[in-house]
Design a protein around this motif. Structure first.
Motif, PDB file in Angstrom:
ATOM      1  N   TRP A  56     111.900  63.623  28.994  1.00 21.74           N
ATOM      2  CA  TRP A  56     110.660  64.357  29.220  1.00 21.74           C
ATOM      3  C   TRP A  56     109.883  64.453  27.923  1.00 21.74           C
ATOM      4  O   TRP A  56     110.430  64.170  26.839  1.00 21.74           O
ATOM      5  CB  TRP A  56     110.915  65.723  29.844  1.00 21.74           C
ATOM      6  CG  TRP A  56     111.491  66.802  28.994  1.00 21.74           C
ATOM      7  CD1 TRP A  56     110.811  67.758  28.306  1.00 21.74           C
ATOM      8  CD2 TRP A  56     112.886  67.086  28.771  1.00 21.74           C
ATOM      9  NE1 TRP A  56     111.681  68.609  27.669  1.00 21.74           N
ATOM     10  CE2 TRP A  56     112.958  68.235  27.927  1.00 21.74           C
ATOM     11  CE3 TRP A  56     114.075  66.490  29.184  1.00 21.74           C
ATOM     12  CZ2 TRP A  56     114.172  68.773  27.507  1.00 21.74           C
ATOM     13  CZ3 TRP A  56     115.280  67.039  28.762  1.00 21.74           C
ATOM     14  CH2 TRP A  56     115.312  68.163  27.933  1.00 21.74           C
ATOM     15  N   GLN A  58     106.172  66.501  26.076  1.00 20.03           N
ATOM     16  CA  GLN A  58     105.043  67.408  26.263  1.00 20.03           C
ATOM     17  C   GLN A  58     104.169  67.387  25.021  1.00 20.03           C
ATOM     18  O   GLN A  58     104.663  67.340  23.890  1.00 20.03           O
ATOM     19  CB  GLN A  58     105.522  68.818  26.602  1.00 20.03           C
ATOM     20  CG  GLN A  58     106.506  69.406  25.627  1.00 20.03           C
ATOM     21  CD  GLN A  58     107.297  70.547  26.240  1.00 20.03           C
ATOM     22  OE1 GLN A  58     107.731  70.498  27.398  1.00 20.03           O
ATOM     23  NE2 GLN A  58     107.488  71.599  25.477  1.00 20.03           N
ATOM     24  N   TYR A  68     111.789  64.089  24.502  1.00 20.17           N
ATOM     25  CA  TYR A  68     113.198  64.486  24.563  1.00 20.17           C
ATOM     26  C   TYR A  68     113.935  63.467  25.426  1.00 20.17           C
ATOM     27  O   TYR A  68     113.454  63.099  26.498  1.00 20.17           O
ATOM     28  CB  TYR A  68     113.357  65.862  25.204  1.00 20.17           C
ATOM     29  CG  TYR A  68     112.620  66.955  24.484  1.00 20.17           C
ATOM     30  CD1 TYR A  68     113.254  67.770  23.566  1.00 20.17           C
ATOM     31  CD2 TYR A  68     111.265  67.155  24.721  1.00 20.17           C
ATOM     32  CE1 TYR A  68     112.563  68.755  22.900  1.00 20.17           C
ATOM     33  CE2 TYR A  68     110.569  68.146  24.055  1.00 20.17           C
ATOM     34  CZ  TYR A  68     111.216  68.937  23.146  1.00 20.17           C
ATOM     35  OH  TYR A  68     110.525  69.918  22.486  1.00 20.17           O
ATOM     36  N   ALA A 134     114.824  72.860  30.089  1.00 20.69           N
ATOM     37  CA  ALA A 134     114.655  72.981  31.536  1.00 20.69           C
ATOM     38  C   ALA A 134     113.536  72.043  31.964  1.00 20.69           C
ATOM     39  O   ALA A 134     112.489  71.987  31.318  1.00 20.69           O
ATOM     40  CB  ALA A 134     114.323  74.423  31.916  1.00 20.69           C
TER      41      ALA A 134
ATOM     42  N   ARG B  20     100.547  76.496  28.856  1.00 17.16           N
ATOM     43  CA  ARG B  20     101.383  76.181  27.701  1.00 17.16           C
ATOM     44  C   ARG B  20     101.835  77.450  26.997  1.00 17.16           C
ATOM     45  O   ARG B  20     101.091  78.417  26.905  1.00 17.16           O
ATOM     46  CB  ARG B  20     100.566  75.404  26.661  1.00 17.16           C
ATOM     47  CG  ARG B  20     100.385  73.944  26.933  1.00 17.16           C
ATOM     48  CD  ARG B  20     100.000  73.260  25.622  1.00 17.16           C
ATOM     49  NE  ARG B  20      99.702  71.865  25.845  1.00 17.16           N
ATOM     50  CZ  ARG B  20      98.491  71.417  26.139  1.00 17.16           C
ATOM     51  NH1 ARG B  20      97.481  72.257  26.240  1.00 17.16           N
ATOM     52  NH2 ARG B  20      98.296  70.134  26.323  1.00 17.16           N
ATOM     53  N   CYS B  22     103.440  78.040  23.095  1.00 23.92           N
ATOM     54  CA  CYS B  22     103.822  77.316  21.882  1.00 23.92           C
ATOM     55  C   CYS B  22     104.884  78.089  21.105  1.00 23.92           C
ATOM     56  O   CYS B  22     105.130  77.819  19.960  1.00 23.92           O
ATOM     57  CB  CYS B  22     102.605  77.019  21.021  1.00 23.92           C
ATOM     58  SG  CYS B  22     101.613  78.459  20.725  1.00 23.92           S
ATOM     59  N   ALA B  50     110.511  72.453  29.322  1.00 28.64           N
ATOM     60  CA  ALA B  50     110.664  73.431  28.244  1.00 28.64           C
ATOM     61  C   ALA B  50     111.888  73.074  27.429  1.00 28.64           C
ATOM     62  O   ALA B  50     112.856  72.516  27.941  1.00 28.64           O
ATOM     63  CB  ALA B  50     110.823  74.836  28.818  1.00 28.64           C
ATOM     64  N   ASP B  55     110.072  74.740  19.824  1.00 25.14           N
ATOM     65  CA  ASP B  55     109.269  73.814  20.614  1.00 25.14           C
ATOM     66  C   ASP B  55     108.494  74.575  21.676  1.00 25.14           C
ATOM     67  O   ASP B  55     108.313  75.759  21.587  1.00 25.14           O
ATOM     68  CB  ASP B  55     110.163  72.734  21.214  1.00 25.14           C
ATOM     69  CG  ASP B  55     110.807  71.910  20.121  1.00 25.14           C
ATOM     70  OD1 ASP B  55     110.144  71.708  19.092  1.00 25.14           O
ATOM     71  OD2 ASP B  55     111.961  71.521  20.270  1.00 25.14           O
ATOM     72  N   ALA B  56     108.035  73.857  22.690  1.00 21.80           N
ATOM     73  CA  ALA B  56     107.059  74.471  23.583  1.00 21.80           C
ATOM     74  C   ALA B  56     107.426  74.318  25.052  1.00 21.80           C
ATOM     75  O   ALA B  56     108.334  73.591  25.412  1.00 21.80           O
ATOM     76  CB  ALA B  56     105.701  73.858  23.318  1.00 21.80           C
ATOM     77  N   LEU B  57     106.665  75.021  25.857  1.00 23.46           N
ATOM     78  CA  LEU B  57     106.799  74.955  27.302  1.00 23.46           C
ATOM     79  C   LEU B  57     105.476  74.447  27.874  1.00 23.46           C
ATOM     80  O   LEU B  57     104.407  74.844  27.416  1.00 23.46           O
ATOM     81  CB  LEU B  57     107.111  76.344  27.844  1.00 23.46           C
ATOM     82  CG  LEU B  57     107.157  76.567  29.348  1.00 23.46           C
ATOM     83  CD1 LEU B  57     108.186  77.660  29.668  1.00 23.46           C
ATOM     84  CD2 LEU B  57     105.814  76.955  29.931  1.00 23.46           C
ATOM     85  N   LEU B  58     105.575  73.563  28.836  1.00 17.42           N
ATOM     86  CA  LEU B  58     104.392  73.097  29.564  1.00 17.42           C
ATOM     87  C   LEU B  58     104.696  73.236  31.044  1.00 17.42           C
ATOM     88  O   LEU B  58     105.720  72.739  31.512  1.00 17.42           O
ATOM     89  CB  LEU B  58     104.095  71.625  29.230  1.00 17.42           C
ATOM     90  CG  LEU B  58     103.044  70.917  30.086  1.00 17.42           C
ATOM     91  CD1 LEU B  58     101.654  71.514  29.849  1.00 17.42           C
ATOM     92  CD2 LEU B  58     103.019  69.417  29.797  1.00 17.42           C
TER      93      LEU B  58
END
Lengths: 165, 166
Positions: A56, A58, A68, A134, B20, B22, B50, B55-58
Protein backbone atom coordinates in the motif's frame (compact mmCIF):
# COMPACT_ATOMS: atom_id res chain seq x y z
CA UNK A 1 -31.17 0.56 -10.43
CA UNK A 2 -30.15 0.79 -6.81
CA UNK A 3 -29.92 -2.37 -4.78
CA UNK A 4 -30.18 -2.10 -1.02
CA UNK A 5 -28.80 -4.76 1.28
CA UNK A 6 -29.52 -4.66 5.00
CA UNK A 7 -27.54 -6.26 7.78
CA UNK A 8 -28.68 -7.20 11.30
CA UNK A 9 -25.74 -8.83 13.00
CA UNK A 10 -25.11 -8.92 16.73
CA UNK A 11 -21.69 -10.33 15.85
CA UNK A 12 -20.18 -9.31 12.54
CA UNK A 13 -19.72 -12.27 10.24
CA UNK A 14 -16.53 -12.97 8.36
CA UNK A 15 -15.40 -15.75 6.09
CA UNK A 16 -12.46 -16.51 8.41
CA UNK A 17 -9.00 -15.22 9.26
CA UNK A 18 -5.74 -15.81 7.48
CA UNK A 19 -2.68 -15.34 9.68
CA UNK A 20 0.77 -14.99 8.11
CA UNK A 21 3.63 -14.81 10.58
CA UNK A 22 7.19 -13.55 10.37
CA UNK A 23 6.77 -11.07 7.54
CA UNK A 24 8.84 -7.98 6.91
CA UNK A 25 7.17 -4.59 6.74
CA UNK A 26 9.37 -2.47 4.49
CA UNK A 27 8.81 1.15 3.60
CA UNK A 28 10.33 3.78 1.39
CA UNK A 29 9.49 7.33 0.41
CA UNK A 30 9.33 8.61 -3.14
CA UNK A 31 8.76 12.07 -4.56
CA UNK A 32 5.25 12.46 -6.02
CA UNK A 33 6.77 13.40 -9.35
CA UNK A 34 8.66 10.09 -9.29
CA UNK A 35 5.62 7.81 -9.51
CA UNK A 36 6.31 6.86 -13.12
CA UNK A 37 9.86 5.90 -12.21
CA UNK A 38 8.51 4.02 -9.17
CA UNK A 39 6.20 2.12 -11.53
CA UNK A 40 9.16 1.15 -13.69
CA UNK A 41 11.09 0.12 -10.57
CA UNK A 42 8.25 -2.11 -9.37
CA UNK A 43 8.11 -3.79 -12.77
CA UNK A 44 11.84 -4.47 -12.65
CA UNK A 45 11.44 -5.93 -9.14
CA UNK A 46 8.63 -8.15 -10.42
CA UNK A 47 11.02 -9.28 -13.15
CA UNK A 48 13.26 -10.49 -10.34
CA UNK A 49 10.41 -12.65 -9.03
CA UNK A 50 9.74 -10.39 -6.08
CA UNK A 51 6.27 -11.15 -4.78
CA UNK A 52 4.36 -9.34 -2.06
CA UNK A 53 1.93 -10.30 0.69
CA UNK A 54 0.43 -6.82 0.78
CA UNK A 55 1.37 -3.46 -0.64
CA UNK A 56 0.00 0.00 0.00
CA UNK A 57 1.02 3.60 -0.33
CA UNK A 58 -0.22 7.01 0.63
CA UNK A 59 0.65 10.55 -0.34
CA UNK A 60 1.57 12.73 2.61
CA UNK A 61 0.27 15.97 1.09
CA UNK A 62 3.80 17.39 1.20
CA UNK A 63 5.11 16.11 -2.12
CA UNK A 64 6.05 12.62 -0.97
CA UNK A 65 4.40 9.25 -1.35
CA UNK A 66 5.30 6.53 1.11
CA UNK A 67 5.09 2.91 -0.03
CA UNK A 68 4.78 -0.07 2.31
CA UNK A 69 5.54 -3.61 1.25
CA UNK A 70 4.86 -6.75 3.28
CA UNK A 71 6.99 -9.65 2.14
CA UNK A 72 8.59 -12.91 3.27
CA UNK A 73 12.24 -13.15 4.38
CA UNK A 74 13.25 -14.70 1.08
CA UNK A 75 11.79 -11.71 -0.74
CA UNK A 76 13.41 -9.19 1.59
CA UNK A 77 16.92 -10.17 0.53
CA UNK A 78 15.95 -9.63 -3.12
CA UNK A 79 14.46 -6.28 -2.23
CA UNK A 80 17.63 -5.19 -0.45
CA UNK A 81 19.91 -6.29 -3.27
CA UNK A 82 17.74 -4.88 -6.03
CA UNK A 83 16.74 -1.73 -4.18
CA UNK A 84 20.34 -0.80 -3.49
CA UNK A 85 20.80 -0.12 -7.21
CA UNK A 86 17.75 2.10 -7.43
CA UNK A 87 18.67 5.77 -7.75
CA UNK A 88 15.24 6.86 -6.48
CA UNK A 89 15.90 5.20 -3.16
CA UNK A 90 18.36 5.92 -0.44
CA UNK A 91 20.20 2.61 -0.19
CA UNK A 92 19.13 1.90 3.37
CA UNK A 93 15.44 2.68 3.14
CA UNK A 94 14.03 -0.73 2.26
CA UNK A 95 16.44 -2.26 4.75
CA UNK A 96 14.69 -0.55 7.67
CA UNK A 97 12.08 -3.27 7.97
CA UNK A 98 10.04 -4.40 10.96
CA UNK A 99 9.28 -8.04 11.66
CA UNK A 100 5.50 -8.41 11.83
CA UNK A 101 2.54 -10.77 11.64
CA UNK A 102 -0.37 -10.05 9.32
CA UNK A 103 -4.02 -11.02 9.67
CA UNK A 104 -6.21 -10.78 6.65
CA UNK A 105 -9.98 -11.29 6.51
CA UNK A 106 -12.98 -10.35 4.48
CA UNK A 107 -16.72 -10.45 4.70
CA UNK A 108 -19.89 -9.58 2.84
CA UNK A 109 -19.77 -5.96 1.67
CA UNK A 110 -17.13 -5.01 4.22
CA UNK A 111 -16.13 -2.17 1.91
CA UNK A 112 -19.68 -0.77 1.89
CA UNK A 113 -20.51 -1.01 5.60
CA UNK A 114 -19.56 1.35 8.40
CA UNK A 115 -17.92 0.20 11.59
CA UNK A 116 -16.24 -3.04 10.54
CA UNK A 117 -12.65 -1.89 11.02
CA UNK A 118 -13.62 -0.13 14.24
CA UNK A 119 -15.14 -3.38 15.50
CA UNK A 120 -11.86 -5.15 14.64
CA UNK A 121 -9.62 -2.53 16.26
CA UNK A 122 -11.70 -2.55 19.45
CA UNK A 123 -11.34 -6.33 19.68
CA UNK A 124 -7.57 -5.92 19.53
CA UNK A 125 -7.53 -2.89 21.84
CA UNK A 126 -9.25 -4.95 24.53
CA UNK A 127 -5.88 -6.70 24.97
CA UNK A 128 -3.79 -3.59 24.27
CA UNK A 129 -2.62 -5.17 21.02
CA UNK A 130 -0.45 -2.71 19.03
CA UNK A 131 -1.58 -2.27 15.44
CA UNK A 132 1.34 -1.22 13.25
CA UNK A 133 -0.61 -1.09 10.02
CA UNK A 134 -4.16 -1.34 8.75
CA UNK A 135 -5.47 -1.56 5.22
CA UNK A 136 -9.15 -1.64 4.26
CA UNK A 137 -9.65 -2.11 0.56
CA UNK A 138 -12.61 -3.65 -1.30
CA UNK A 139 -14.08 -6.18 1.14
CA UNK A 140 -10.73 -7.05 2.71
CA UNK A 141 -9.04 -5.89 5.91
CA UNK A 142 -5.34 -6.41 6.58
CA UNK A 143 -4.07 -5.77 10.10
CA UNK A 144 -0.36 -5.72 10.91
CA UNK A 145 0.76 -6.52 14.45
CA UNK A 146 4.21 -7.06 15.98
CA UNK A 147 5.83 -10.41 15.22
CA UNK A 148 4.84 -13.01 17.76
CA UNK A 149 1.49 -11.37 18.53
CA UNK A 150 -0.40 -12.74 15.51
CA UNK A 151 -1.81 -15.82 17.25
CA UNK A 152 -3.25 -13.72 20.05
CA UNK A 153 -4.62 -11.15 17.60
CA UNK A 154 -6.29 -13.88 15.57
CA UNK A 155 -7.88 -15.33 18.72
CA UNK A 156 -9.20 -11.91 19.77
CA UNK A 157 -10.75 -11.41 16.35
CA UNK A 158 -12.13 -14.95 16.26
CA UNK A 159 -13.85 -14.29 19.60
CA UNK A 160 -15.31 -11.01 18.33
CA UNK A 161 -16.54 -12.15 14.92
CA UNK A 162 -18.80 -14.97 13.87
CA UNK A 163 -17.55 -17.41 11.29
CA UNK A 164 -20.55 -19.26 9.84
CA UNK A 165 -19.95 -23.00 9.54
CA UNK B 1 2.33 -3.62 -31.05
CA UNK B 2 2.62 -4.66 -27.43
CA UNK B 3 0.13 -7.27 -26.26
CA UNK B 4 -2.38 -6.06 -23.68
CA UNK B 5 -2.22 -7.36 -20.12
CA UNK B 6 -5.28 -9.48 -19.28
CA UNK B 7 -7.31 -8.54 -16.21
CA UNK B 8 -10.63 -9.96 -15.04
CA UNK B 9 -12.34 -6.77 -13.96
CA UNK B 10 -12.15 -3.04 -13.34
CA UNK B 11 -14.42 -1.01 -11.07
CA UNK B 12 -14.93 2.70 -10.45
CA UNK B 13 -16.31 4.10 -7.20
CA UNK B 14 -18.80 6.82 -6.51
CA UNK B 15 -17.41 10.29 -5.57
CA UNK B 16 -15.47 10.17 -2.33
CA UNK B 17 -13.49 12.58 -0.19
CA UNK B 18 -9.95 11.97 1.03
CA UNK B 19 -9.44 12.29 4.78
CA UNK B 20 -5.90 12.49 6.12
CA UNK B 21 -4.18 12.46 9.42
CA UNK B 22 -0.52 13.34 9.50
CA UNK B 23 0.10 12.14 13.03
CA UNK B 24 -1.11 8.59 12.75
CA UNK B 25 -1.60 5.94 15.15
CA UNK B 26 0.35 5.71 18.37
CA UNK B 27 -0.02 8.62 20.78
CA UNK B 28 -2.77 9.66 20.59
CA UNK B 29 -4.43 6.78 18.75
CA UNK B 30 -5.74 8.83 15.85
CA UNK B 31 -6.67 5.77 13.81
CA UNK B 32 -8.70 4.27 16.65
CA UNK B 33 -10.40 7.55 17.51
CA UNK B 34 -11.29 8.32 13.90
CA UNK B 35 -12.62 4.82 13.23
CA UNK B 36 -14.68 5.01 16.43
CA UNK B 37 -16.08 8.42 15.51
CA UNK B 38 -17.04 7.33 12.00
CA UNK B 39 -18.61 4.11 13.26
CA UNK B 40 -20.68 5.93 15.89
CA UNK B 41 -22.03 8.28 13.24
CA UNK B 42 -22.65 5.53 10.67
CA UNK B 43 -20.05 6.83 8.22
CA UNK B 44 -18.47 4.18 6.04
CA UNK B 45 -14.81 4.28 5.15
CA UNK B 46 -14.71 2.86 1.66
CA UNK B 47 -10.93 2.69 1.86
CA UNK B 48 -8.25 3.18 4.50
CA UNK B 49 -4.52 2.78 4.82
CA UNK B 50 -2.61 3.56 7.99
CA UNK B 51 0.75 2.84 9.50
CA UNK B 52 1.96 3.52 13.00
CA UNK B 53 4.61 5.86 14.25
CA UNK B 54 5.30 9.12 12.52
CA UNK B 55 3.52 8.13 9.32
CA UNK B 56 0.02 8.93 8.20
CA UNK B 57 -3.50 7.72 7.69
CA UNK B 58 -5.48 8.11 4.48
CA UNK B 59 -9.11 7.15 4.24
CA UNK B 60 -11.94 7.84 1.84
CA UNK B 61 -15.54 8.49 2.76
CA UNK B 62 -18.60 9.14 0.65
CA UNK B 63 -18.76 12.78 -0.49
CA UNK B 64 -22.29 13.13 0.88
CA UNK B 65 -20.99 12.25 4.37
CA UNK B 66 -18.33 14.97 4.38
CA UNK B 67 -20.26 17.72 6.18
CA UNK B 68 -21.43 15.44 8.98
CA UNK B 69 -17.97 13.88 9.34
CA UNK B 70 -16.23 17.25 9.36
CA UNK B 71 -18.60 18.60 12.03
CA UNK B 72 -17.91 15.64 14.32
CA UNK B 73 -14.15 15.87 13.76
CA UNK B 74 -14.27 19.60 14.53
CA UNK B 75 -16.03 18.79 17.79
CA UNK B 76 -13.26 16.41 18.87
CA UNK B 77 -10.49 18.08 20.87
CA UNK B 78 -7.98 15.44 19.80
CA UNK B 79 -8.93 15.01 16.15
CA UNK B 80 -9.71 18.55 15.05
CA UNK B 81 -6.06 19.57 14.79
CA UNK B 82 -4.91 16.24 13.41
CA UNK B 83 -7.42 15.34 10.72
CA UNK B 84 -7.96 17.19 7.46
CA UNK B 85 -10.56 16.74 4.73
CA UNK B 86 -9.04 17.01 1.30
CA UNK B 87 -9.52 16.25 -2.34
CA UNK B 88 -12.48 14.79 -4.19
CA UNK B 89 -11.29 11.32 -5.10
CA UNK B 90 -12.50 8.05 -6.54
CA UNK B 91 -11.32 4.47 -6.28
CA UNK B 92 -10.19 2.55 -9.31
CA UNK B 93 -10.01 -1.17 -8.60
CA UNK B 94 -8.76 -3.88 -10.93
CA UNK B 95 -8.03 -7.56 -10.46
CA UNK B 96 -6.44 -10.01 -10.08
CA UNK B 97 -2.93 -8.97 -9.00
CA UNK B 98 -1.47 -12.45 -8.47
CA UNK B 99 0.86 -10.93 -5.80
CA UNK B 100 2.92 -9.66 -8.73
CA UNK B 101 4.27 -6.12 -8.59
CA UNK B 102 4.37 -5.74 -12.37
CA UNK B 103 0.65 -5.00 -12.71
CA UNK B 104 0.84 -2.26 -10.07
CA UNK B 105 4.04 -0.90 -11.58
CA UNK B 106 2.53 -0.80 -15.06
CA UNK B 107 -0.61 0.96 -13.81
CA UNK B 108 1.42 3.58 -11.96
CA UNK B 109 3.53 4.22 -15.02
CA UNK B 110 0.53 4.54 -17.36
CA UNK B 111 -1.39 6.90 -15.06
CA UNK B 112 1.58 9.01 -14.09
CA UNK B 113 2.60 9.46 -17.72
CA UNK B 114 -0.93 10.78 -18.35
CA UNK B 115 -0.55 13.22 -15.43
CA UNK B 116 -3.36 11.55 -13.51
CA UNK B 117 -3.25 12.36 -9.82
CA UNK B 118 -2.66 9.34 -7.58
CA UNK B 119 -2.99 9.76 -3.82
CA UNK B 120 -2.39 6.18 -2.80
CA UNK B 121 -3.03 2.54 -3.46
CA UNK B 122 -3.59 -0.75 -1.64
CA UNK B 123 -3.82 -4.43 -2.36
CA UNK B 124 -6.60 -6.66 -1.11
CA UNK B 125 -6.70 -10.43 -1.42
CA UNK B 126 -7.05 -10.33 -5.19
CA UNK B 127 -7.40 -6.70 -6.27
CA UNK B 128 -5.42 -3.51 -6.44
CA UNK B 129 -7.17 -0.24 -5.64
CA UNK B 130 -5.82 3.18 -6.54
CA UNK B 131 -7.02 6.47 -5.07
CA UNK B 132 -7.41 8.88 -7.97
CA UNK B 133 -8.40 12.52 -8.36
CA UNK B 134 -12.15 12.15 -9.00
CA UNK B 135 -12.12 14.51 -11.98
CA UNK B 136 -9.67 12.15 -13.65
CA UNK B 137 -11.25 8.83 -12.66
CA UNK B 138 -12.88 8.08 -16.02
CA UNK B 139 -9.73 9.14 -17.87
CA UNK B 140 -7.71 6.88 -15.61
CA UNK B 141 -9.88 3.89 -16.49
CA UNK B 142 -9.66 4.69 -20.20
CA UNK B 143 -5.88 5.00 -19.99
CA UNK B 144 -5.51 1.67 -18.24
CA UNK B 145 -7.77 -0.08 -20.73
CA UNK B 146 -5.49 1.01 -23.55
CA UNK B 147 -2.99 -1.47 -22.13
CA UNK B 148 -5.06 -3.78 -19.91
CA UNK B 149 -7.54 -6.18 -21.51
CA UNK B 150 -10.89 -6.98 -19.91
CA UNK B 151 -12.56 -10.29 -20.79
CA UNK B 152 -14.67 -10.33 -23.92
CA UNK B 153 -17.97 -8.42 -23.48
CA UNK B 154 -16.90 -7.08 -20.06
CA UNK B 155 -16.97 -3.37 -19.28
CA UNK B 156 -15.82 -1.29 -16.32
CA UNK B 157 -18.22 -1.61 -13.38
CA UNK B 158 -19.58 1.48 -11.70
CA UNK B 159 -20.96 1.84 -8.20
CA UNK B 160 -24.68 1.04 -8.26
CA UNK B 161 -25.04 -0.44 -4.82
CA UNK B 162 -26.06 1.00 -1.44
CA UNK B 163 -25.80 -0.93 1.79
CA UNK B 164 -28.12 0.09 4.61
CA UNK B 165 -27.24 -1.03 8.13
CA UNK B 166 -29.20 -1.00 11.33
Amino acid sequence: METIAMYWESKVRTYGFQLVQGLHLCRAGFPMDGISALGAFLQRMAGNDLAFRAVWAQADGKGQIRIYLLCDSSQLSKLRVFGSDEPLLASDRWAASQLVDMICFQGPHFGDRYGIVDYSLKALASAKMPVWGAVCSTATIHLVVPAGRGDQAKQLLTDAFEIPK
Amino acid sequence: MTEKIPINGLKLSEPLVAVRSCSASREPDVMGLLCDLFARHHINMAYMTAAGGADALLCCICAEDQDVAAAHVAASAVLKSRVAFGEAVGLLTFYPHHADLSLLGKALQILSNRHIGILGWASSIAALTLVIDFEQLEAAAESLLEQFQLPLNAAPLRADFKVRQT
